[in-house]
Write a protein that holds these residues in place. Structure first.
Motif, mmCIF file in Angstrom:
data_model
loop_
_atom_site.group_PDB
_atom_site.id
_atom_site.type_symbol
_atom_site.label_atom_id
_atom_site.label_comp_id
_atom_site.label_asym_id
_atom_site.label_seq_id
_atom_site.Cartn_x
_atom_site.Cartn_y
_atom_site.Cartn_z
ATOM 1 N N VAL A 1 0.842 -1.193 0.000
ATOM 2 C CA VAL A 1 0.000 0.000 0.000
ATOM 3 C C VAL A 1 0.878 1.244 0.000
ATOM 4 O O VAL A 1 2.018 1.214 0.456
ATOM 5 N N SER A 2 0.317 2.344 -0.523
ATOM 6 C CA SER A 2 1.002 3.639 -0.546
ATOM 7 C C SER A 2 0.201 4.609 0.294
ATOM 8 O O SER A 2 -1.049 4.639 0.225
ATOM 9 N N ILE A 3 0.885 5.418 1.107
ATOM 10 C CA ILE A 3 0.194 6.353 2.002
ATOM 11 C C ILE A 3 0.786 7.745 1.839
ATOM 12 O O ILE A 3 1.966 7.912 1.487
ATOM 13 N N ASP A 4 -0.063 8.770 2.071
ATOM 14 C CA ASP A 4 0.393 10.160 2.010
ATOM 15 C C ASP A 4 -0.689 11.041 2.610
ATOM 16 O O ASP A 4 -1.801 10.576 2.888
ATOM 17 N N PHE A 5 -0.358 12.323 2.806
ATOM 18 C CA PHE A 5 -1.298 13.291 3.336
ATOM 19 C C PHE A 5 -1.709 14.288 2.268
ATOM 20 O O PHE A 5 -0.934 14.647 1.382
ATOM 21 N N CYS A 6 -2.929 14.762 2.369
ATOM 22 C CA CYS A 6 -3.432 15.829 1.507
ATOM 23 C C CYS A 6 -3.969 16.929 2.411
ATOM 24 O O CYS A 6 -4.786 16.668 3.306
ATOM 25 N N GLY A 7 -3.588 18.156 2.194
ATOM 26 C CA GLY A 7 -4.056 19.256 3.036
ATOM 27 C C GLY A 7 -2.886 20.156 3.425
ATOM 28 O O GLY A 7 -1.781 20.027 2.871
ATOM 29 N N THR B 1 4.046 -4.414 2.818
ATOM 30 C CA THR B 1 4.896 -3.237 2.603
ATOM 31 C C THR B 1 4.049 -1.979 2.627
ATOM 32 O O THR B 1 2.959 -1.931 2.031
ATOM 33 N N VAL B 2 4.550 -0.981 3.346
ATOM 34 C CA VAL B 2 3.932 0.343 3.369
ATOM 35 C C VAL B 2 4.934 1.321 2.765
ATOM 36 O O VAL B 2 6.077 1.428 3.231
ATOM 37 N N LYS B 3 4.492 2.046 1.711
ATOM 38 C CA LYS B 3 5.387 2.997 1.021
ATOM 39 C C LYS B 3 4.917 4.414 1.300
ATOM 40 O O LYS B 3 3.726 4.719 1.190
ATOM 41 N N SER B 4 5.844 5.282 1.699
ATOM 42 C CA SER B 4 5.497 6.670 2.014
ATOM 43 C C SER B 4 6.644 7.581 1.620
ATOM 44 O O SER B 4 7.720 7.137 1.220
ATOM 45 N N ASP B 5 6.386 8.899 1.764
ATOM 46 C CA ASP B 5 7.463 9.854 1.538
ATOM 47 C C ASP B 5 8.260 10.008 2.831
ATOM 48 O O ASP B 5 8.141 9.169 3.738
ATOM 49 N N ASN B 6 9.033 11.098 2.941
ATOM 50 C CA ASN B 6 9.908 11.273 4.101
ATOM 51 C C ASN B 6 9.374 12.344 5.055
ATOM 52 O O ASN B 6 10.144 13.007 5.747
ATOM 53 N N VAL C 1 -4.685 6.139 1.906
ATOM 54 C CA VAL C 1 -4.038 4.832 1.801
ATOM 55 C C VAL C 1 -4.611 4.140 0.566
ATOM 56 O O VAL C 1 -5.834 3.993 0.456
ATOM 57 N N ILE C 2 -3.757 3.705 -0.348
ATOM 58 C CA ILE C 2 -4.207 3.075 -1.592
ATOM 59 C C ILE C 2 -3.530 1.722 -1.747
ATOM 60 O O ILE C 2 -2.300 1.598 -1.586
ATOM 61 N N ASP C 3 -4.331 0.737 -2.096
ATOM 62 C CA ASP C 3 -3.815 -0.607 -2.388
ATOM 63 C C ASP C 3 -3.181 -0.571 -3.784
ATOM 64 O O ASP C 3 -3.843 -0.229 -4.774
ATOM 65 N N ASP C 4 -1.901 -0.920 -3.884
ATOM 66 C CA ASP C 4 -1.189 -0.835 -5.156
ATOM 67 C C ASP C 4 -1.675 -1.858 -6.179
ATOM 68 O O ASP C 4 -1.404 -1.710 -7.374
ATOM 69 N N TYR C 5 -2.376 -2.887 -5.747
ATOM 70 C CA TYR C 5 -2.902 -3.884 -6.688
ATOM 71 C C TYR C 5 -4.246 -3.425 -7.263
ATOM 72 O O TYR C 5 -4.428 -3.318 -8.468
ATOM 73 N N PHE D 1 -7.662 0.538 -4.693
ATOM 74 C CA PHE D 1 -8.776 0.867 -3.805
ATOM 75 C C PHE D 1 -8.283 1.868 -2.763
ATOM 76 O O PHE D 1 -7.324 1.597 -2.029
ATOM 77 N N PRO D 2 -8.946 3.057 -2.666
ATOM 78 C CA PRO D 2 -8.484 4.079 -1.721
ATOM 79 C C PRO D 2 -9.259 4.059 -0.406
ATOM 80 O O PRO D 2 -10.472 3.809 -0.375
ATOM 81 N N GLU D 3 -8.525 4.316 0.660
ATOM 82 C CA GLU D 3 -9.121 4.575 1.966
ATOM 83 C C GLU D 3 -8.698 5.980 2.373
ATOM 84 O O GLU D 3 -7.512 6.334 2.277
ATOM 85 N N VAL D 4 -9.669 6.772 2.834
ATOM 86 C CA VAL D 4 -9.378 8.159 3.202
ATOM 87 C C VAL D 4 -9.919 8.418 4.597
ATOM 88 O O VAL D 4 -11.103 8.149 4.891
ATOM 89 N N GLU D 5 -9.047 8.956 5.463
ATOM 90 C CA GLU D 5 -9.427 9.317 6.822
ATOM 91 C C GLU D 5 -9.150 10.804 7.041
ATOM 92 O O GLU D 5 -8.174 11.351 6.524
ATOM 93 N N ILE D 6 -10.044 11.443 7.826
ATOM 94 C CA ILE D 6 -9.903 12.875 8.114
ATOM 95 C C ILE D 6 -9.200 13.039 9.454
ATOM 96 O O ILE D 6 -9.612 12.450 10.469
ATOM 97 N N LEU D 7 -8.112 13.866 9.459
ATOM 98 C CA LEU D 7 -7.332 14.117 10.668
ATOM 99 C C LEU D 7 -7.190 15.612 10.878
ATOM 100 O O LEU D 7 -7.270 16.408 9.939
#
Length: 954
Positions: A642-648, A696-701, A659-663, A666-672
């Protein structure tokens, strides 16, 4: 050379009482530049000839002030005008020194290309019979010279554009008839003839007006009428060139005077005074000249037998009385009336030219029904300076001298020049040829002539013997011609010297350069064979050999020129480049500056190496390059990667955790309300509880993903955390592209005044049910093996069966390959040449207007994995994509880099992603986002920091 060459010395002031009074009564005739009233000249153009806009020839900086002054002078005289608007024709100019006025210049327009489109105006030219009839028995003669003759005729508006020329201060064009137009002689001749047509005892030859009379009174009456007519037509004279009340004149190959008309002995003097041959080669050359007109010589074979016997192989050389008698007889025969004739303007005219190391020779002839008749012979010796010219320059000089020597017969008609030197065809028949400075100057002098040069091989060139046995008394004229050409070469050399470098310095270095000395010797002797000396660089010598037709030698044989450019010796080449690179102009500008003045072999390569090795230039010039895309392979299982990142943040200070499944995509979105690890981890726990823990979880730095808490969280779940290359969001392209759609949804809700959170859920419902462009199926179907129901109606029994894993993989592979090809082609992607051990400069954030694109303190590459490079400086590491680094040439590598005060990053734990995730649309696949080029956001200093912290992606 003027059209009429008077045998007597010029008189600068009138000596006759009438002429004195006429000059004093008509001072306006000798002031300023006139303009013929009531006449506007039309240059008829051939529409089939395409207009040519030739490139501007750069003018040396030291001459530009004088060029501007000359342009201003011509504008004040109403000769030229500024060009406004488009023009199809543009010709370059060449700056030429005025021989009699040191320091002053003349602008010469290269009209060779426009002349191909200007149609010749056919006007009746006076024949010799006409002139003989009019001048016969005349005893008194006056020659009047029109001041700047052609410039006294105005061009009409339609004819001006073809005379347009370029200068460093803009385009100009002629308002008057200019000297470079090939049809100018006929046009001018016709208009001046019409002005004087009703005046007796008067004729003109181009800008010279001849007034004559059988008696003094007849001459004076005609002269008075001519003065009145010139004032009436607003024409002016050049008093210094006028000659009044003479009793003899040389014209058209005849001498006209009070005693009658007699042939000009100079037409055959070159033949009668030439000495006997001294070897077999000269005998063959002489026989070649006589054979040219052998059909007119009775018993030619018998007359030449003694000479032909001398040319046989193994025959010893012995010149006897029999040979001398045959030689003298043949000289008389080739100058007899049967061979020679007077000039007829209506016949085809040819000039055969030749040049030897000692002199020049030419024969003026005409063809009548394929029969060749000689009009005149001519030859002259070379001066000491001319004898050191290259063979090509000597052959070109023969063409120039022959045309100007026979100017009277040639101006105003088309003729053919025949030469046995092949390179002259390209030099004189092409308007784009690059030539030496001397030949360039001669080319401009030949512009008024309409001729075609034809190469004719063979040892029997009829002018060969004349060139090898020149007329020595012509040296006075030839010395003047040589001085003009050499003045131009010296003028160009003097103004091509780079600043802070003198001609003496170049000459001294040239004398110490054995290769350059060998080239100078080859130019002077025209023998191009690689010298046996070990000190001569054979490869460099061969480069000079390929451009030998463009080379000439400056005075005293110390400095070599290629065209108008000084050839710099090896010891000064780097110094010249450094001078041109002062101020840190780029490669193109530095080359352009150098090309204005100097040249040497491989100059372009040397300039490129110098500029590319300049640390200041490397630091301030951005380098945009992209490596070929590395597409992420489809994971082996659902929800395994899966790949994860923030928007905002959004106006409500909320963030979206994606959070998006790379296969399945399918996106999952949570509000923080915060991006801290403490707020992020519970939301991820909730998502993983619904779908399971990924491998595996893939993210930026960003801060939450680089924290100790997140590291512990991943370890407890037993999943691998992989961070992408810092500041390279393309490596997590799938989630970055999805966040652009989220942003659009939130912005649209704000515009429509709707609750953005509810609109977000509407978007997610439709998105999850829509087929993904990469997999071909909807994310929900790929993940749950079923279609989810949306607001649109559907019939369950008609729904297609679930897509298999193989179908998804094949569809995904095809789309990614197409996206990769598109992105790589559009961005001209190439593999980086940066390797471990290289010294590199790193791109740095924008700080202020003095910030350079790259940190000037270099790094050392310590590791490379795919497109991810780790570089070290002072024990600290920086990990970036290859596009953030610029390789430093070996000549500038620093083994002991200085300490840096800049903040550096340690990313030793980073693992290269080596791929770019697919996007939603192939037309935007792998599109670099804003942070790829932070220098474009100079007005937002916090931009780069905000992106790294928040990973907003917009």
């Amino acid at each position: 050379m003027e059209l009429v060459n008077f045998a007597f010395s010029a008189t600068t002031t009138p000596t006759h009482s009438l002429t004195n009074s006429l000059c004093s009564e008509s001072p306006e005739l000798f002031k300023g530049l006139g303009k013929l009233k009531g006449i506007k000249v039309t240059l008829h153009q051939d529409p089939s000839v395409q207009p040519v806009a030739q490139p501007h020839r750069r003018i040396p900086f030291h001459l530009r002030k004088r060029v501007e002054e000359e342009i201003q002078r011509l504008e004040q005289l109403d000769i030229i005008e500024k060009v406004d608007g488009p023009t199809p024709w543009i010709s370059p100019i060449v700056v030429v020194p005025k021989p009699k006025k040191p320091g002053e210049i003349r602008l010469c327009v290269d009209m060779r290309a426009p002349n191909k489109a200007i149609k010749r105006t056919r006007h009746i030219m006076p024949t010799l019979d006409d002139i003989l009839m009019r001048l016969n028995q005349a005893k008194w003669f006056t020659k009047l010279d029109l001041n700047q003759g052609y410039h006294q005729l105005e061009l009409d508006q339609e004819s001006r554009n073809i005379t347009t020329f370029s200068t460093h201060i803009g385009l100009r064009r002629y308002k008057r008839l200019n000297f470079g137009v090939t049809s100018a002689a006929e046009i001018f001749q016709n208009h001046i003839s019409e002005v004087l047509s009703d005046i007796n005892n008067c004729l003109n030859t181009s800008d010279d007006i001849l007034v004559y009379g059988k008696t003094q009174q007849e001459h004076d009456d005609s002269l008075k009428k001519v003065f009145e007519r010139l004032k009436e037509k607003n024409l002016t004279l050049n008093k210094q060139k006028c000659e009044f009340n003479k009793n003899s004149i040389e014209f058209y190959g005849f001498i006209f005077g009070g005693d009658g008309v007699s042939p000009d002995p100079k037409k055959i003097k070159a033949v009668h005074e030439m000495p006997a041959p001294t070897n077999q080669k000269e005998v063959r050359s002489f026989l070649g000249m006589t054979n040219y007109v052998s059909r007119f010589i009775k018993d030619y074979a018998d007359l030449t037998k003694p000479l032909r016997d001398l040319t046989r192989k193994n025959t010893p050389w012995s010149w006897s009385e029999e040979h001398q008698k045959s030689f003298n007889t043949l000289k008389d025969m080739i100058t007899c009336d049967k061979v020679m004739t007077y000039f007829d303007p209506n016949l085809l005219t040819e000039i055969t030219v030749d040049a030897s190391p000692f002199g020049l020779g030419c024969i003026l002839s005409q063809r009548d029904n394929n029969n060749v008749h000689i009009v005149a012979y001519a030859s002259r010796a070379l001066t000491d300076v001319e004898s050191r010219y290259s063979q090509t320059e000597r052959e070109a000089l023969a063409v120039v001298w022959a045309c100007e020597h026979f100017n009277l017969y040639l101006l105003g008609q088309h003729f053919t020049v025949i030469s046995d030197h092949k390179p002259l065809e390209g030099i004189f028949n092409s308007t784009t040829s690059r030539t030496s400075a001397r030949i360039e100057r001669w080319n401009l002098r030949l512009q008024p002539y309409d001729f075609t040069l034809r190469y004719q091989p063979g040892a029997n060139n009829p002018a060969d013997f004349l060139s090898r046995h020149p007329h020595e008394k012509n040296n006075v004229t030839s010395s003047h011609m040589a001085k003009i050409a050499d003045d131009y070469v010296n003028f160009m050399a003097g103004h091509s010297v780079p600043k802070a470098m003198t001609l003496e310095e170049i000459a001294s270095a040239s004398e110490s350069d054995p290769t350059l000395q060998a080239v100078i010797k080859s130019v002077q002797t025209d023998h191009w064979h690689t010298p046996p000396e070990i000190t001569v660089d054979a490869a460099t010598y061969q480069v000079f050999k390929t451009v030998r037709e463009e080379l000439s030698v400056h005075k005293d044989g110390t400095i070599l020129l290629r065209g108008t450019q000084i050839v710099i010796p090896r010891s000064l080449q780097q110094h010249v480049i450094n001078i041109a690179h002062e101020g840190h102009q780029g490669i193109v500008k530095t080359k352009q500056l150098l090309r204005e003045k100097v040249w040497f072999p491989h100059i372009d390569r040397r300039v490129e190496n110098t500029v590319k090795s300049c640390l200041a230039c490397l630091s301030t010039i951005p380098e945009h390059h992209s490596e070929p895309q590395r597409m992420t392979p489809l994971p082996t299982k659902l929800w395994s990667e899966v790949s994860i990142d923030f928007c905002g943040p959004f106006p409500s200070s909320d963030y979206l955790l994606v959070v998006i499944d790379d296969y399945s995509r399918f996106p999952e979105v949570e509000i923080l309300s915060s991006t801290s690890a403490r707020a992020t981890i519970p939301k991820l726990d909730s998502i993983f509880a619904r779908h399971g823990v990924p491998h595996t979880v893939k993210s930026d730095n960003g801060p939450p993903f680089s924290s100790y808490e997140f590291k512990q969280f991943a370890s407890q779940l037993g999943c691998k955390h992989r961070r992408i290359t810092p500041l390279w969001p393309q490596a997590n392209g799938g989630v970055e592209r999805f966040m652009r759609m989220l942003k659009k949804t939130v912005q649209s809700a704000h515009i429509e005044g709707k609750p953005w959170k509810q609109e977000l859920y509407h978007f997610l419902r439709n998105y999850r049910a829509t087929p993904h462009i990469s997999t071909g199926v909807s994310p929900a179907e790929a993940l749950f093996k079923r279609n989810i129901r949306v607001k649109l109606p559907q019939i369950d029994s008609l729904m297609k069966p679930p897509t298999t894993d193989n179908d998804i993989r094949q569809h995904d592979t095809n789309k990614k390959e197409a996206a990769k090809r598109y992105a790589d082609d559009r961005r001209h992607a190439r593999n980086s040449d940066i390797q471990v051990g290289d010294t590199v400069l790193a791109r740095q954030p924008y700080k202020n207007k003095l910030s350079s694109f790259y940190d000037h303190d270099p790094y050392q590459v310590t590791s490379k994995k795919g497109p991810m490079v780790t570089a070290s400086r002072n024990g600290k590491n920086m990990t970036r994509n290859t596009s953030f680094f610029k390789r430093v040439p070996d000549t500038l590598k620093s083994s002991n880099p200085t300490n840096s005060t800049e903040e550096e990053e340690e990313d030793e734990d980073n693992e290269a992603s080596n791929e770019t995730a697919d996007n939603q649309n192939p037309t935007t696949t792998n599109e670099p986002i804003a942070t790829e080029r932070p220098q474009r956001h100079r007005k937002r200093p916090g931009y780069l920091k905000d992106y790294v912290t928040n990973s907003t992606g917009y």
